[in-house]
Write a protein that holds these residues in place. Structure first.
Motif, PDB file in Angstrom:
ATOM      1  N   ARG A 253      52.292   2.708  52.664  1.00 17.09           N
ATOM      2  CA  ARG A 253      52.224   3.305  51.322  1.00 17.09           C
ATOM      3  C   ARG A 253      51.537   4.657  51.294  1.00 17.09           C
ATOM      4  O   ARG A 253      51.761   5.443  50.395  1.00 17.09           O
ATOM      5  CB  ARG A 253      51.539   2.339  50.372  1.00 17.09           C
ATOM      6  N   TRP A 254      50.718   4.947  52.254  1.00 23.58           N
ATOM      7  CA  TRP A 254      50.000   6.217  52.316  1.00 23.58           C
ATOM      8  C   TRP A 254      50.871   7.338  52.860  1.00 23.58           C
ATOM      9  O   TRP A 254      50.604   8.521  52.631  1.00 23.58           O
ATOM     10  CB  TRP A 254      48.760   6.073  53.187  1.00 23.58           C
ATOM     11  N   LEU A 255      51.949   6.995  53.591  1.00 23.49           N
ATOM     12  CA  LEU A 255      52.731   8.010  54.290  1.00 23.49           C
ATOM     13  C   LEU A 255      53.441   9.003  53.373  1.00 23.49           C
ATOM     14  O   LEU A 255      53.407  10.206  53.637  1.00 23.49           O
ATOM     15  CB  LEU A 255      53.717   7.329  55.243  1.00 23.49           C
ATOM     16  N   PRO A 256      54.089   8.579  52.274  1.00 22.13           N
ATOM     17  CA  PRO A 256      54.714   9.572  51.393  1.00 22.13           C
ATOM     18  C   PRO A 256      53.726  10.587  50.832  1.00 22.13           C
ATOM     19  O   PRO A 256      54.009  11.784  50.782  1.00 22.13           O
ATOM     20  CB  PRO A 256      55.350   8.726  50.283  1.00 22.13           C
ATOM     21  N   ALA A 257      52.545  10.120  50.440  1.00 17.06           N
ATOM     22  CA  ALA A 257      51.531  11.044  49.916  1.00 17.06           C
ATOM     23  C   ALA A 257      51.052  11.984  51.015  1.00 17.06           C
ATOM     24  O   ALA A 257      50.828  13.178  50.776  1.00 17.06           O
ATOM     25  CB  ALA A 257      50.358  10.266  49.328  1.00 17.06           C
ATOM     26  N   PHE A 258      50.921  11.484  52.215  1.00 13.92           N
ATOM     27  CA  PHE A 258      50.525  12.314  53.349  1.00 13.92           C
ATOM     28  C   PHE A 258      51.567  13.401  53.609  1.00 13.92           C
ATOM     29  O   PHE A 258      51.230  14.573  53.773  1.00 13.92           O
ATOM     30  CB  PHE A 258      50.336  11.446  54.594  1.00 13.92           C
ATOM     31  N   TYR A 259      52.852  13.015  53.640  1.00 19.69           N
ATOM     32  CA  TYR A 259      53.922  13.994  53.860  1.00 19.69           C
ATOM     33  C   TYR A 259      53.930  15.056  52.776  1.00 19.69           C
ATOM     34  O   TYR A 259      54.094  16.237  53.055  1.00 19.69           O
ATOM     35  CB  TYR A 259      55.288  13.311  53.886  1.00 19.69           C
ATOM     36  N   LEU A 260      53.795  14.619  51.550  1.00 15.87           N
ATOM     37  CA  LEU A 260      53.808  15.566  50.440  1.00 15.87           C
ATOM     38  C   LEU A 260      52.645  16.547  50.546  1.00 15.87           C
ATOM     39  O   LEU A 260      52.821  17.756  50.343  1.00 15.87           O
ATOM     40  CB  LEU A 260      53.760  14.804  49.113  1.00 15.87           C
ATOM     41  N   THR A 261      51.488  16.056  50.899  1.00 14.94           N
ATOM     42  CA  THR A 261      50.316  16.923  51.065  1.00 14.94           C
ATOM     43  C   THR A 261      50.531  17.928  52.186  1.00 14.94           C
ATOM     44  O   THR A 261      50.273  19.123  52.027  1.00 14.94           O
ATOM     45  CB  THR A 261      49.060  16.073  51.337  1.00 14.94           C
ATOM     46  N   VAL A 262      51.019  17.468  53.330  1.00 11.21           N
ATOM     47  CA  VAL A 262      51.266  18.366  54.461  1.00 11.21           C
ATOM     48  C   VAL A 262      52.332  19.398  54.104  1.00 11.21           C
ATOM     49  O   VAL A 262      52.198  20.587  54.411  1.00 11.21           O
ATOM     50  CB  VAL A 262      51.673  17.571  55.720  1.00 11.21           C
ATOM     51  N   ALA A 263      53.388  18.971  53.422  1.00  9.49           N
ATOM     52  CA  ALA A 263      54.456  19.904  53.041  1.00  9.49           C
ATOM     53  C   ALA A 263      53.931  20.972  52.093  1.00  9.49           C
ATOM     54  O   ALA A 263      54.275  22.159  52.218  1.00  9.49           O
ATOM     55  CB  ALA A 263      55.612  19.146  52.398  1.00  9.49           C
TER      56      ALA A 263
ATOM     57  N   ARG B  89      67.077  -1.476  53.594  1.00  7.91           N
ATOM     58  CA  ARG B  89      65.667  -1.814  53.409  1.00  7.91           C
ATOM     59  C   ARG B  89      64.775  -1.449  54.596  1.00  7.91           C
ATOM     60  O   ARG B  89      63.806  -2.141  54.898  1.00  7.91           O
ATOM     61  CB  ARG B  89      65.507  -3.275  53.046  1.00  7.91           C
ATOM     62  N   HIS B  90      65.102  -0.352  55.253  1.00  8.22           N
ATOM     63  CA  HIS B  90      64.254   0.200  56.305  1.00  8.22           C
ATOM     64  C   HIS B  90      63.561   1.450  55.754  1.00  8.22           C
ATOM     65  O   HIS B  90      63.698   2.552  56.271  1.00  8.22           O
ATOM     66  CB  HIS B  90      65.079   0.557  57.543  1.00  8.22           C
ATOM     67  N   VAL B  91      62.798   1.240  54.680  1.00 10.66           N
ATOM     68  CA  VAL B  91      62.192   2.363  53.957  1.00 10.66           C
ATOM     69  C   VAL B  91      61.197   3.117  54.832  1.00 10.66           C
ATOM     70  O   VAL B  91      61.161   4.346  54.813  1.00 10.66           O
ATOM     71  CB  VAL B  91      61.508   1.862  52.664  1.00 10.66           C
ATOM     72  N   ASP B  92      60.398   2.405  55.614  1.00 15.29           N
ATOM     73  CA  ASP B  92      59.410   3.084  56.443  1.00 15.29           C
ATOM     74  C   ASP B  92      60.077   3.969  57.496  1.00 15.29           C
ATOM     75  O   ASP B  92      59.600   5.076  57.771  1.00 15.29           O
ATOM     76  CB  ASP B  92      58.473   2.074  57.107  1.00 15.29           C
ATOM     77  N   MET B  93      61.170   3.501  58.072  1.00 16.18           N
ATOM     78  CA  MET B  93      61.895   4.336  59.027  1.00 16.18           C
ATOM     79  C   MET B  93      62.490   5.552  58.320  1.00 16.18           C
ATOM     80  O   MET B  93      62.492   6.662  58.869  1.00 16.18           O
ATOM     81  CB  MET B  93      62.993   3.521  59.714  1.00 16.18           C
ATOM     82  N   ALA B  94      62.980   5.354  57.103  1.00 13.55           N
ATOM     83  CA  ALA B  94      63.531   6.469  56.339  1.00 13.55           C
ATOM     84  C   ALA B  94      62.449   7.485  56.009  1.00 13.55           C
ATOM     85  O   ALA B  94      62.685   8.702  56.070  1.00 13.55           O
ATOM     86  CB  ALA B  94      64.200   5.959  55.063  1.00 13.55           C
ATOM     87  N   VAL B  95      61.260   7.016  55.673  1.00  9.63           N
ATOM     88  CA  VAL B  95      60.149   7.931  55.388  1.00  9.63           C
ATOM     89  C   VAL B  95      59.838   8.767  56.633  1.00  9.63           C
ATOM     90  O   VAL B  95      59.616   9.974  56.550  1.00  9.63           O
ATOM     91  CB  VAL B  95      58.902   7.163  54.905  1.00  9.63           C
TER      92      VAL B  95
ATOM     93  N   SER C 275      59.569   5.264  45.251  1.00 12.05           N
ATOM     94  CA  SER C 275      60.065   3.957  45.708  1.00 12.05           C
ATOM     95  C   SER C 275      59.472   3.580  47.058  1.00 12.05           C
ATOM     96  O   SER C 275      59.126   2.418  47.290  1.00 12.05           O
ATOM     97  CB  SER C 275      61.594   3.981  45.809  1.00 12.05           C
ATOM     98  N   ALA C 276      59.356   4.567  47.960  1.00 13.18           N
ATOM     99  CA  ALA C 276      58.792   4.286  49.282  1.00 13.18           C
ATOM    100  C   ALA C 276      57.318   3.912  49.180  1.00 13.18           C
ATOM    101  O   ALA C 276      56.834   3.074  49.945  1.00 13.18           O
ATOM    102  CB  ALA C 276      58.971   5.499  50.194  1.00 13.18           C
ATOM    103  N   THR C 277      56.619   4.502  48.241  1.00 13.43           N
ATOM    104  CA  THR C 277      55.211   4.167  48.046  1.00 13.43           C
ATOM    105  C   THR C 277      55.069   2.744  47.526  1.00 13.43           C
ATOM    106  O   THR C 277      54.181   1.997  47.943  1.00 13.43           O
ATOM    107  CB  THR C 277      54.554   5.163  47.072  1.00 13.43           C
ATOM    108  N   ILE C 278      55.958   2.345  46.637  1.00 13.24           N
ATOM    109  CA  ILE C 278      55.889   1.008  46.051  1.00 13.24           C
ATOM    110  C   ILE C 278      56.409  -0.063  47.002  1.00 13.24           C
ATOM    111  O   ILE C 278      55.799  -1.120  47.156  1.00 13.24           O
ATOM    112  CB  ILE C 278      56.679   0.968  44.727  1.00 13.24           C
ATOM    113  N   HIS C 279      57.539   0.210  47.666  1.00 21.30           N
ATOM    114  CA  HIS C 279      58.220  -0.822  48.451  1.00 21.30           C
ATOM    115  C   HIS C 279      57.941  -0.772  49.946  1.00 21.30           C
ATOM    116  O   HIS C 279      58.260  -1.726  50.659  1.00 21.30           O
ATOM    117  CB  HIS C 279      59.725  -0.742  48.228  1.00 21.30           C
ATOM    118  N   GLY C 280      57.404   0.328  50.448  1.00 18.22           N
ATOM    119  CA  GLY C 280      57.163   0.437  51.883  1.00 18.22           C
ATOM    120  C   GLY C 280      55.859  -0.202  52.294  1.00 18.22           C
ATOM    121  O   GLY C 280      54.981  -0.472  51.474  1.00 18.22           O
TER     122      GLY C 280
END
Length: 194
Positions: free
Chosen positions: A143-153, A39-45, A135-140
């Motif tokens: 919540r903005w970080l996964p969308a940010f990573y996807l946009t940058v990628a 349950r360290h989703v933010d670190m995993a992100v 899951s990271a967006t819902i449980h982290g």
């Protein structure tokens, strides 16, 4: 061996740097599984973002080296193993049902080792990464970080996606539909382009 002088006259072997970056993704897969399962989703992100950066830069260093790297054939495997680690972590952590990730993770892992067609591995990897980002967006808490990573990628690698990844995926699907198999082919995307 292609070596270049870096800052202050230090010799840099670009192929070795590319191999080190690929290797770092390979070894990050179990760590990602552990982080997500505990349950360290933010670190995993954050680690996934770092893994995506290593994926971006290992290709740059490998192309600049003007010779094959030792881990060239392991690049797509490293990407898929990161996704497998995330999928297993999601299952162990109880974020999603095992039935939504375990079969796909098994197909991706085994396919990355034995398949000569990258399409199935690429689809499974995309699915596992998508489930993780969702899951990271819902449980982290970030919540903005996964969308940010996807946009940058997408911004950083849109040319490679449309010029290499998508054509290789479509070609692999066509070969599978015809029941053909490329001889002497490996899971190296650039080698699938004619």
């Amino acid at each position: 061996m292609e070596r270049n002088l870096g800052a202050e006259g230090v010799v840099v072997d670009r192929a070795a740097v590319a191999d080190l970056l690929t290797f770092s993704r390979l070894v990050s897969a179990p760590l990602l599984a552990w982080l997500v399962a505990n349950r360290h989703v933010d670190m995993a992100v954050g680690l996934v973002g770092l893994a995506w950066c290593t994926d971006y830069f290992d290709g740059r260093f490998a192309r600049a080296a003007a010779r094959d790297t030792r881990l060239k054939r392991w690049d797509l495997r490293a990407d898929s193993w990161v996704a497998v680690g995330l999928g297993l972590g999601l299952g162990f952590g109880g974020y999603v049902s095992w039935w939504t990730v375990a079969p796909v993770a098994a197909v991706v892992f085994v396919g990355s080792l034995v398949s000569h067609n990258p399409s199935v591995v690429m689809m499974g990897t995309g699915y596992l990464l998508g489930v993780f980002l969702w899951s990271a967006t819902i449980h982290g808490t970030l919540r903005w970080l996964p969308a940010f990573y996807l946009t940058v990628a997408l911004i950083a690698s849109w040319r490679r996606f449309f010029g290499v990844v998508l054509p290789v995926w479509v070609r692999g699907l066509r070969l599978m539909a015809r029941g053909e198999r490329r001889r002497d082919s490996h899971l190296v995307l650039d080698e699938w382009l004619d």
